[in-house]
Motif scaffolding. Structure first.
Motif, PDB file in Angstrom:
ATOM      1  N   ASP A   4      19.261 -15.292  35.228  1.00 10.19           N
ATOM      2  CA  ASP A   4      18.797 -16.173  34.084  1.00 10.19           C
ATOM      3  C   ASP A   4      19.105 -15.413  33.076  1.00 10.19           C
ATOM      4  N   GLU A   5      19.518 -15.574  31.853  1.00  8.06           N
ATOM      5  CA  GLU A   5      19.430 -14.865  30.402  1.00  8.06           C
ATOM      6  C   GLU A   5      18.574 -15.552  29.611  1.00  8.06           C
ATOM      7  N   VAL A   6      17.923 -14.672  28.644  1.00  8.55           N
ATOM      8  CA  VAL A   6      17.028 -15.302  28.041  1.00  8.55           C
ATOM      9  C   VAL A   6      16.835 -14.489  26.356  1.00  8.55           C
ATOM     10  N   LEU A   7      17.164 -15.546  25.368  1.00 12.42           N
ATOM     11  CA  LEU A   7      17.651 -14.662  24.072  1.00 12.42           C
ATOM     12  C   LEU A   7      16.345 -14.577  23.768  1.00 12.42           C
ATOM     13  N   VAL A   8      16.385 -12.933  22.798  1.00  8.90           N
ATOM     14  CA  VAL A   8      15.825 -12.613  22.121  1.00  8.90           C
ATOM     15  C   VAL A   8      15.998 -11.539  20.812  1.00  8.90           C
ATOM     16  N   PRO A   9      15.206 -11.642  19.771  1.00 11.58           N
ATOM     17  CA  PRO A   9      15.199 -11.406  18.081  1.00 11.58           C
ATOM     18  C   PRO A   9      15.770  -9.939  18.475  1.00 11.58           C
ATOM     19  N   ALA A  10      16.891  -9.585  17.666  1.00 15.26           N
ATOM     20  CA  ALA A  10      17.143  -7.952  17.469  1.00 15.26           C
ATOM     21  C   ALA A  10      16.813  -7.552  16.748  1.00 15.26           C
ATOM     22  N   TYR A  11      15.962  -7.666  16.426  1.00 13.01           N
ATOM     23  CA  TYR A  11      15.185  -6.984  15.702  1.00 13.01           C
ATOM     24  C   TYR A  11      13.464  -7.017  15.907  1.00 13.01           C
ATOM     25  N   THR A  12      13.164  -6.016  17.188  1.00 15.03           N
ATOM     26  CA  THR A  12      11.568  -6.667  17.937  1.00 15.03           C
ATOM     27  C   THR A  12      10.979  -5.022  18.599  1.00 15.03           C
ATOM     28  N   LEU A  44      21.104 -10.938  22.166  1.00 14.25           N
ATOM     29  CA  LEU A  44      20.281 -10.934  21.257  1.00 14.25           C
ATOM     30  C   LEU A  44      20.851 -12.404  20.308  1.00 14.25           C
ATOM     31  N   VAL A  45      19.717 -12.427  19.354  1.00 17.15           N
ATOM     32  CA  VAL A  45      19.945 -13.836  18.645  1.00 17.15           C
ATOM     33  C   VAL A  45      19.486 -13.192  16.882  1.00 17.15           C
ATOM     34  N   ASP A  46      20.014 -12.997  15.856  1.00 22.91           N
ATOM     35  CA  ASP A  46      19.855 -12.241  14.462  1.00 22.91           C
ATOM     36  C   ASP A  46      18.508 -13.036  13.948  1.00 22.91           C
ATOM     37  N   CYS A  47      18.074 -11.705  12.905  1.00 21.46           N
ATOM     38  CA  CYS A  47      16.961 -12.661  12.588  1.00 21.46           C
ATOM     39  C   CYS A  47      16.763 -13.046  11.251  1.00 21.46           C
ATOM     40  N   ASP A  48      15.319 -14.220  10.859  1.00 24.16           N
ATOM     41  CA  ASP A  48      16.379 -14.508   9.604  1.00 24.16           C
ATOM     42  C   ASP A  48      15.618 -13.680   8.978  1.00 24.16           C
ATOM     43  N   GLU A  49      15.674 -14.037   7.255  1.00 24.59           N
ATOM     44  CA  GLU A  49      14.856 -13.041   5.769  1.00 24.59           C
ATOM     45  C   GLU A  49      13.294 -12.678   6.107  1.00 24.59           C
ATOM     46  N   THR A  50      12.908 -13.571   7.265  1.00 28.60           N
ATOM     47  CA  THR A  50      11.188 -13.026   7.860  1.00 28.60           C
ATOM     48  C   THR A  50      11.258 -12.151   8.693  1.00 28.60           C
ATOM     49  N   ALA A  68      15.490 -18.863  28.646  1.00 32.67           N
ATOM     50  CA  ALA A  68      14.941 -18.968  27.667  1.00 32.67           C
ATOM     51  C   ALA A  68      14.965 -18.446  26.914  1.00 32.67           C
ATOM     52  N   ILE A  69      13.794 -18.610  25.914  1.00 33.11           N
ATOM     53  CA  ILE A  69      13.581 -18.326  24.655  1.00 33.11           C
ATOM     54  C   ILE A  69      12.608 -17.489  24.329  1.00 33.11           C
ATOM     55  N   LEU A  70      12.752 -16.187  23.595  1.00 35.59           N
ATOM     56  CA  LEU A  70      11.438 -14.957  23.217  1.00 35.59           C
ATOM     57  C   LEU A  70      11.617 -15.140  22.097  1.00 35.59           C
ATOM     58  N   PRO A  71      10.528 -15.849  21.138  1.00 30.00           N
ATOM     59  CA  PRO A  71      10.552 -15.054  19.765  1.00 30.00           C
ATOM     60  C   PRO A  71       9.597 -14.183  19.571  1.00 30.00           C
ATOM     61  N   VAL A  72       9.460 -14.061  18.633  1.00 32.82           N
ATOM     62  CA  VAL A  72       8.502 -12.666  18.758  1.00 32.82           C
ATOM     63  C   VAL A  72       8.074 -12.682  17.329  1.00 32.82           C
ATOM     64  N   HIS A  73       7.019 -12.737  16.658  1.00 33.18           N
ATOM     65  CA  HIS A  73       5.892 -12.595  15.673  1.00 33.18           C
ATOM     66  C   HIS A  73       5.778 -11.443  15.129  1.00 33.18           C
ATOM     67  N   MET A  74       6.761 -11.449  14.571  1.00 31.25           N
ATOM     68  CA  MET A  74       6.850  -9.342  13.922  1.00 31.25           C
ATOM     69  C   MET A  74       5.791  -9.519  12.487  1.00 31.25           C
ATOM     70  N   ALA A  75       5.496  -8.203  12.928  1.00 34.09           N
ATOM     71  CA  ALA A  75       4.422  -7.826  11.584  1.00 34.09           C
ATOM     72  C   ALA A  75       3.499  -8.386  11.836  1.00 34.09           C
ATOM     73  N   GLY A  76       3.640  -9.044  12.172  1.00 39.30           N
ATOM     74  CA  GLY A  76       1.837 -10.851  12.479  1.00 39.30           C
ATOM     75  C   GLY A  76       2.882 -12.187  11.478  1.00 39.30           C
ATOM     76  N   GLN A  77       3.936 -11.749  10.942  1.00 39.30           N
ATOM     77  CA  GLN A  77       4.680 -13.329  10.176  1.00 39.30           C
ATOM     78  C   GLN A  77       5.027 -14.630  11.643  1.00 39.30           C
ATOM     79  N   PRO A  78       4.773 -15.421  11.553  1.00 37.55           N
ATOM     80  CA  PRO A  78       4.547 -16.870  12.380  1.00 37.55           C
ATOM     81  C   PRO A  78       6.304 -17.117  12.553  1.00 37.55           C
ATOM     82  N   CYS A  79       6.847 -17.058  13.600  1.00 30.37           N
ATOM     83  CA  CYS A  79       8.370 -17.862  13.615  1.00 30.37           C
ATOM     84  C   CYS A  79       8.186 -19.312  12.874  1.00 30.37           C
ATOM     85  N   ASP A  80       9.538 -19.590  13.226  1.00 30.50           N
ATOM     86  CA  ASP A  80       9.567 -20.705  12.948  1.00 30.50           C
ATOM     87  C   ASP A  80      10.001 -21.909  13.831  1.00 30.50           C
ATOM     88  N   MET A  81       8.523 -21.570  14.486  1.00 36.18           N
ATOM     89  CA  MET A  81       8.318 -22.565  15.831  1.00 36.18           C
ATOM     90  C   MET A  81       8.577 -24.527  15.737  1.00 36.18           C
TER      91      MET A  81
END
Ligand code: PLP
Length: 395
Positions: A71-79, A96-102, A120-133
């Protein structure tokens, strides 16, 4: 960001005097059970499992979801490194998946990265910022992918009125020293899915088949590992949870005040958000048009206020994928035969390379984080806002 004091000391003392430190075989119905129940209520989910770290919460969640070799899981490149590490721990490959300006996972890049093995996708709510859920869940539904939210840095945060960690298939929190609430080290997994929960239970307690709570499990047993919570941590977390709303309210009010105090300037803008109301307010970010503009601003700021620690996330070490040496060098386990990069089911895997996500590096380098210390007073923040404007004028 956490606060801790006499109330936690009293709660721990009560547990120690009571003599029941272990959550199972005696601690049932105690502090940990109460904490889990309160977290499930807060999040609006059916199940919450307290564990010893955010990393183990992610691992239990992925194991619960049945993710493994092939399996592969998509993970942001900043976490934090824990996000891709958890994927490798269960034998799967992080892509790895790119991160936007947030600085959260860029929805536009997710679909580009989906391959035949993506589970699966593994979005990370970095620094308290919600992802584009909304965007993420739409893609997940379309491609039949599971979603595990890494909400370790966003305990209590929300997206369009729903708490983070409660939106995907499962969600993970951390209670280590850098998080919104803390017990030194700790974590938890939220899910509405009974199968994911039961498998996570087994993963966190050596398969659980010898436990009294096993009557609640109707999934086939497997061994798992040990990352059980305990009653001392449970007692601390019950007090910490009482503090959460107050901490978030103060952080959010401060952030709203701060950005209202900043006059618009052509050089920068407040870091955008997918839901400013749900943001935890623990980071005051500025986005610049270019890396060079951010560097000029930073130099002026440091000259004006050498005592105020501003930074760019591009310099945040192990949070940036180009510094994930153990992944880039494919040394992902203690033993070569346990290394997912060598597992036959993962043959032809997509490796992590330093060139994977250039857009992320650019977005990180265009961003400045101003220090946010919950203990600092209004005058301190007024001074920071003033220096930002003077530095921008000079840059
Ligand atoms: C803190 C953190 C984790 C987990 O950390 P632990 O130290 O294992 O509790 C996972 N992901 C992110 C994004 C984090 O910030």
């Amino acid at each position: 960001m956490y606060e801790i004091g006499e109330e936690e000391i009293a709660a721990v003392a009560r547990v120690i005097r009571g003599g029941q430190l272990f959550r199972y075989r005696g601690g049932e119905g105690g502090e940990t059970d109460r904490f889990e129940k309160r977290m499930a209520e807060l999040l609006g989910v059916k199940h919450f499992l307290a564990v010893t770290s955010g990393t183990s919460a992610l691992t239990c969640g992925l194991a619960g979801m049945g993710i493994g070799p092939g399996d592969e899981v998509l993970v942001p490149a900043y976490t934090w490194l824990a996000s891709p590490a958890a994927v490798l721990t269960v034998g799967a490959i992080p892509v790895l998946v790119d991160c936007d300006e947030t600085l959260t996972i860029a929805t536009a890049d997710i679909e580009r990265k989906i391959g035949p093995r993506t589970k699966a996708i593994l979005p990370v709510h970095m620094a308290g910022q919600p992802c584009d859920m909304a965007g993420i869940m739409a893609i997940a539904t379309k491609h039949r992918l599971q979603v595990i939210e890494d909400a370790c840095q966003a305990v209590g945060g929300s997206y369009r009125g729903q708490r983070v960690a409660a939106i995907g298939t499962a969600g993970a929190f951390s209670f280590n020293q850098f998080k919104n609430i803390s017990c030194g080290e700790g974590g938890g997994l939220a899910t509405n899915d009974a199968t994911v929960y039961q498998r996570a239970l087994m993963q966190h307690d050596l398969g659980s088949n010898f436990r009294a709570y096993v009557k609640d499990i109707n999934e086939p047993f497997f061994l798992g590992t040990t990352c059980r919570f305990n009653e001392i941590l449970g007692a601390v977390m019950n007090v910490q949870l009482d503090r959460l709303d107050g901490i978030l309210a103060r952080l959010r009010a401060r952030k709203a005040w701060f950005f209202a105090a900043l006059r618009p300037h052509p050089l920068y803008r407040p870091m955008p958000s997918h839901d400013a109301a749900g943001d935890c307010g623990k980071n005051h970010g500025l986005t610049f048009a270019t890396r060079a503009a951010r560097e000029r601003f930073t130099a002026e700021f440091k000259r004006l206020a050498p005592d105020v620690a501003i930074s760019s996330p591009i310099d945040s070490g192990i949070h940036v994928y180009t510094n994930w040496a153990t992944l880039i060098e494919q040394r992902a386990a203690h033993h070569p035969l346990m290394n997912p990069y060598r597992h036959p089911a993962n043959q032809g895997f997509r490796p992590v390379t330093k060139d994977d996500c250039p857009k992320t590096l650019e977005n990180l380098a265009r961003t400045v984080y101003l220090p946010v210390d919950i203990k600092k007073d209004q005058a301190w923040f007024e001074r920071v806002a003033d220096i930002v404007q003077r530095a921008a004028g000079l840059a």
